[in-house]
Scaffold this motif. Structure first.
Motif, PDB file in Angstrom:
ATOM      1  N   ILE A 129       0.829  -1.204   0.000  1.00 63.53           N
ATOM      2  CA  ILE A 129       0.000   0.000   0.000  1.00 63.53           C
ATOM      3  C   ILE A 129       0.864   1.255   0.000  1.00 63.53           C
ATOM      4  O   ILE A 129       0.635   2.192  -0.778  1.00 63.53           O
ATOM      5  CB  ILE A 129      -0.952  -0.003   1.205  1.00 63.53           C
ATOM      6  N   SER A 130       1.883   1.286   0.879  1.00 58.41           N
ATOM      7  CA  SER A 130       2.705   2.496   0.968  1.00 58.41           C
ATOM      8  C   SER A 130       3.522   2.717  -0.306  1.00 58.41           C
ATOM      9  O   SER A 130       3.674   3.859  -0.766  1.00 58.41           O
ATOM     10  CB  SER A 130       3.626   2.422   2.187  1.00 58.41           C
ATOM     11  N   ILE A 131       4.032   1.647  -0.898  1.00 59.18           N
ATOM     12  CA  ILE A 131       4.779   1.789  -2.157  1.00 59.18           C
ATOM     13  C   ILE A 131       3.841   2.234  -3.279  1.00 59.18           C
ATOM     14  O   ILE A 131       4.215   3.057  -4.126  1.00 59.18           O
ATOM     15  CB  ILE A 131       5.483   0.465  -2.519  1.00 59.18           C
ATOM     16  N   SER A 132       2.620   1.710  -3.276  1.00 49.97           N
ATOM     17  CA  SER A 132       1.630   2.155  -4.266  1.00 49.97           C
ATOM     18  C   SER A 132       1.372   3.651  -4.135  1.00 49.97           C
ATOM     19  O   SER A 132       1.256   4.368  -5.143  1.00 49.97           O
ATOM     20  CB  SER A 132       0.315   1.390  -4.087  1.00 49.97           C
ATOM     21  N   MET A 133       1.303   4.132  -2.908  1.00 51.08           N
ATOM     22  CA  MET A 133       1.105   5.563  -2.682  1.00 51.08           C
ATOM     23  C   MET A 133       2.251   6.374  -3.272  1.00 51.08           C
ATOM     24  O   MET A 133       2.036   7.415  -3.904  1.00 51.08           O
ATOM     25  CB  MET A 133       0.969   5.842  -1.182  1.00 51.08           C
ATOM     26  N   VAL A 134       3.477   5.903  -3.061  1.00 49.15           N
ATOM     27  CA  VAL A 134       4.647   6.609  -3.598  1.00 49.15           C
ATOM     28  C   VAL A 134       4.601   6.632  -5.130  1.00 49.15           C
ATOM     29  O   VAL A 134       4.806   7.682  -5.750  1.00 49.15           O
ATOM     30  CB  VAL A 134       5.955   5.953  -3.117  1.00 49.15           C
ATOM     31  N   LEU A 135       4.316   5.495  -5.743  1.00 50.42           N
ATOM     32  CA  LEU A 135       4.290   5.423  -7.200  1.00 50.42           C
ATOM     33  C   LEU A 135       3.148   6.247  -7.788  1.00 50.42           C
ATOM     34  O   LEU A 135       3.311   6.920  -8.822  1.00 50.42           O
ATOM     35  CB  LEU A 135       4.177   3.968  -7.647  1.00 50.42           C
ATOM     36  N   LEU A 136       1.994   6.212  -7.128  1.00 48.31           N
ATOM     37  CA  LEU A 136       0.860   7.014  -7.586  1.00 48.31           C
ATOM     38  C   LEU A 136       1.160   8.503  -7.444  1.00 48.31           C
ATOM     39  O   LEU A 136       0.852   9.304  -8.329  1.00 48.31           O
ATOM     40  CB  LEU A 136      -0.400   6.650  -6.795  1.00 48.31           C
ATOM     41  N   GLY A 137       1.786   8.868  -6.322  1.00 52.64           N
ATOM     42  CA  GLY A 137       2.151  10.264  -6.130  1.00 52.64           C
ATOM     43  C   GLY A 137       3.164  10.732  -7.163  1.00 52.64           C
ATOM     44  O   GLY A 137       3.088  11.859  -7.667  1.00 52.64           O
ATOM     45  N   LEU A 214     -15.958  10.080 -15.965  1.00 49.79           N
ATOM     46  CA  LEU A 214     -14.770  10.915 -15.960  1.00 49.79           C
ATOM     47  C   LEU A 214     -13.519  10.048 -16.026  1.00 49.79           C
ATOM     48  O   LEU A 214     -13.570   8.848 -15.766  1.00 49.79           O
ATOM     49  CB  LEU A 214     -14.720  11.773 -14.686  1.00 49.79           C
ATOM     50  N   LYS A 215     -12.398  10.679 -16.354  1.00 54.72           N
ATOM     51  CA  LYS A 215     -11.105  10.015 -16.272  1.00 54.72           C
ATOM     52  C   LYS A 215     -10.513  10.258 -14.892  1.00 54.72           C
ATOM     53  O   LYS A 215     -10.695  11.318 -14.307  1.00 54.72           O
ATOM     54  CB  LYS A 215     -10.156  10.542 -17.351  1.00 54.72           C
ATOM     55  N   CYS A 216      -9.805   9.269 -14.381  1.00 48.24           N
ATOM     56  CA  CYS A 216      -9.228   9.356 -13.049  1.00 48.24           C
ATOM     57  C   CYS A 216      -7.846  10.006 -13.119  1.00 48.24           C
ATOM     58  O   CYS A 216      -7.032   9.655 -13.974  1.00 48.24           O
ATOM     59  CB  CYS A 216      -9.119   7.957 -12.434  1.00 48.24           C
ATOM     60  N   ALA A 217      -7.589  10.914 -12.177  1.00 50.40           N
ATOM     61  CA  ALA A 217      -6.281  11.567 -12.103  1.00 50.40           C
ATOM     62  C   ALA A 217      -5.302  10.765 -11.259  1.00 50.40           C
ATOM     63  O   ALA A 217      -4.206  11.235 -10.977  1.00 50.40           O
ATOM     64  CB  ALA A 217      -6.439  12.969 -11.527  1.00 50.40           C
ATOM     65  N   CYS A 218      -5.676   9.542 -10.882  1.00 48.00           N
ATOM     66  CA  CYS A 218      -4.862   8.753  -9.946  1.00 48.00           C
ATOM     67  C   CYS A 218      -3.472   8.447 -10.483  1.00 48.00           C
ATOM     68  O   CYS A 218      -2.526   8.329  -9.717  1.00 48.00           O
ATOM     69  CB  CYS A 218      -5.584   7.466  -9.564  1.00 48.00           C
ATOM     70  N   VAL A 219      -3.324   8.298 -11.797  1.00 48.62           N
ATOM     71  CA  VAL A 219      -1.997   8.042 -12.371  1.00 48.62           C
ATOM     72  C   VAL A 219      -1.534   9.219 -13.228  1.00 48.62           C
ATOM     73  O   VAL A 219      -0.777   9.049 -14.179  1.00 48.62           O
ATOM     74  CB  VAL A 219      -1.968   6.728 -13.185  1.00 48.62           C
ATOM     75  N   GLY A 220      -1.993  10.415 -12.865  1.00 47.04           N
ATOM     76  CA  GLY A 220      -1.536  11.614 -13.544  1.00 47.04           C
ATOM     77  C   GLY A 220      -2.573  12.218 -14.462  1.00 47.04           C
ATOM     78  O   GLY A 220      -3.611  11.613 -14.758  1.00 47.04           O
ATOM     79  N   GLY A 221      -2.276  13.423 -14.916  1.00 48.69           N
ATOM     80  CA  GLY A 221      -3.242  14.170 -15.705  1.00 48.69           C
ATOM     81  C   GLY A 221      -3.412  13.707 -17.131  1.00 48.69           C
ATOM     82  O   GLY A 221      -4.328  14.166 -17.824  1.00 48.69           O
ATOM     83  N   ASP A 222      -2.547  12.811 -17.627  1.00 47.72           N
ATOM     84  CA  ASP A 222      -2.691  12.282 -18.985  1.00 47.72           C
ATOM     85  C   ASP A 222      -3.323  10.899 -18.973  1.00 47.72           C
ATOM     86  O   ASP A 222      -3.230  10.149 -19.940  1.00 47.72           O
ATOM     87  CB  ASP A 222      -1.331  12.221 -19.684  1.00 47.72           C
ATOM     88  N   SER A 223      -4.003  10.577 -17.883  1.00 47.82           N
ATOM     89  CA  SER A 223      -4.524   9.232 -17.689  1.00 47.82           C
ATOM     90  C   SER A 223      -5.767   8.961 -18.535  1.00 47.82           C
ATOM     91  O   SER A 223      -6.599   9.838 -18.755  1.00 47.82           O
ATOM     92  CB  SER A 223      -4.867   9.035 -16.203  1.00 47.82           C
TER      93      SER A 223
END
Length: 251
Positions: A129-137, A214-223
């Motif tokens: 979970i914590s690594i996922s947060m870092v990668l998503l951020g 909508l498109k999700c911004a979870c993996v950035g604005g070009d998602s």
């Protein structure tokens, strides 16, 4: 779709210049060869030669692929012709988030392999979970402007306070790093709990109450990842991680 395995000969016209080789031309050539075509590879070696080809065939772009007497078009049209791409697809894809979570899971297992007596533990899940947060951020931080623009479409707090859309990626990444290292819980827990709760409520309202597509911004604005269950899961993971760490500290 490809018709009856006809001729299996293709002609490809692509730019191959001293300072530029068209990447879509290379992709087209590779795809045709993998599909068993004998490719006549015609190089357009100058801008003048390329422009003359376009005028002759009344096309705006290269590469151009011909199979038999039929002009197929460019790389995208070739994908459709060979049945590799749905022409009616809306472009949405879960591939970025699948790749990210897969890498996070592998990293969590690698951490556990080095640090723990067995890899399948609650700590491994916590690291996932914590690594996922870092990668998503990190995906958000690579282009904060694009992220904030997409994020403002649905996040309830960001709509009221725009600066929150710029702060969010730093909080998510920072909390993920601290949780991975298991340090400064007084900073990581409130941060993850706050943005996770606001995010979960915002996504639930946008998707399940307002029924917005909508498109999700979870993996950035070009998602091209659709806003929905995956987005809700991201936020609930942060909330769950924060609550588990709080309970662990209290015990």
């Amino acid at each position: 779709m490809l018709k009856n395995a006809q001729t299996k000969k293709a002609s490809l016209y692509r730019m191959v210049m001293p300072k530029h080789t068209c990447p879509f031309g290379l992709k087209s050539k590779d795809l045709l060869e993998r599909e068993g075509f004998d490719v006549e590879d015609h190089h357009l070696k100058s801008r003048e030669e390329t422009d003359a080809f376009k005028r002759k065939h009344n096309v705006d772009t290269t590469p151009q692929i011909f199979i038999g007497e039929e002009r197929i078009g460019g790389h995208d049209e070739l994908l459709e012709y060979l049945g590799k791409q749905d022409p009616d697809a809306d472009g949405t894809s879960y591939q970025p988030i699948i790749a990210l979570f897969s890498v996070a899971a592998l990293l969590a297992l690698a951490f556990a392999w080095v640090a723990l007596p067995t890899i399948f533990t609650w700590q491994t899940l916590g690291w996932f979970i914590s690594i996922s947060m870092v990668l998503l951020g990190l995906q958000k931080l690579k282009d904060i402007e694009s992220f904030s623009t997409m994020f403002l479409n649905y996040d309830l707090l960001a709509k009221r306070w725009v600066r929150y859309s710029y702060i969010y990626p730093f909080v998510e990444t920072g909390a993920g790093v601290l949780m991975t290292a298991k340090i400064l819980p007084w900073a990581s827990i409130p941060g993850a709990l706050f943005i996770g709760t606001v995010g979960a409520v915002s996504v639930f309202k946008a998707v399940y109450v307002d029924k917005r597509e909508l498109k999700c911004a979870c993996v950035g604005g070009d998602s091209n990842v659709p806003l929905g269950f995956i987005s809700l899961t991201e936020n609930l993971m942060m909330v769950g991680m924060a609550l588990v760490m709080t309970i662990t500290m209290l015990n």
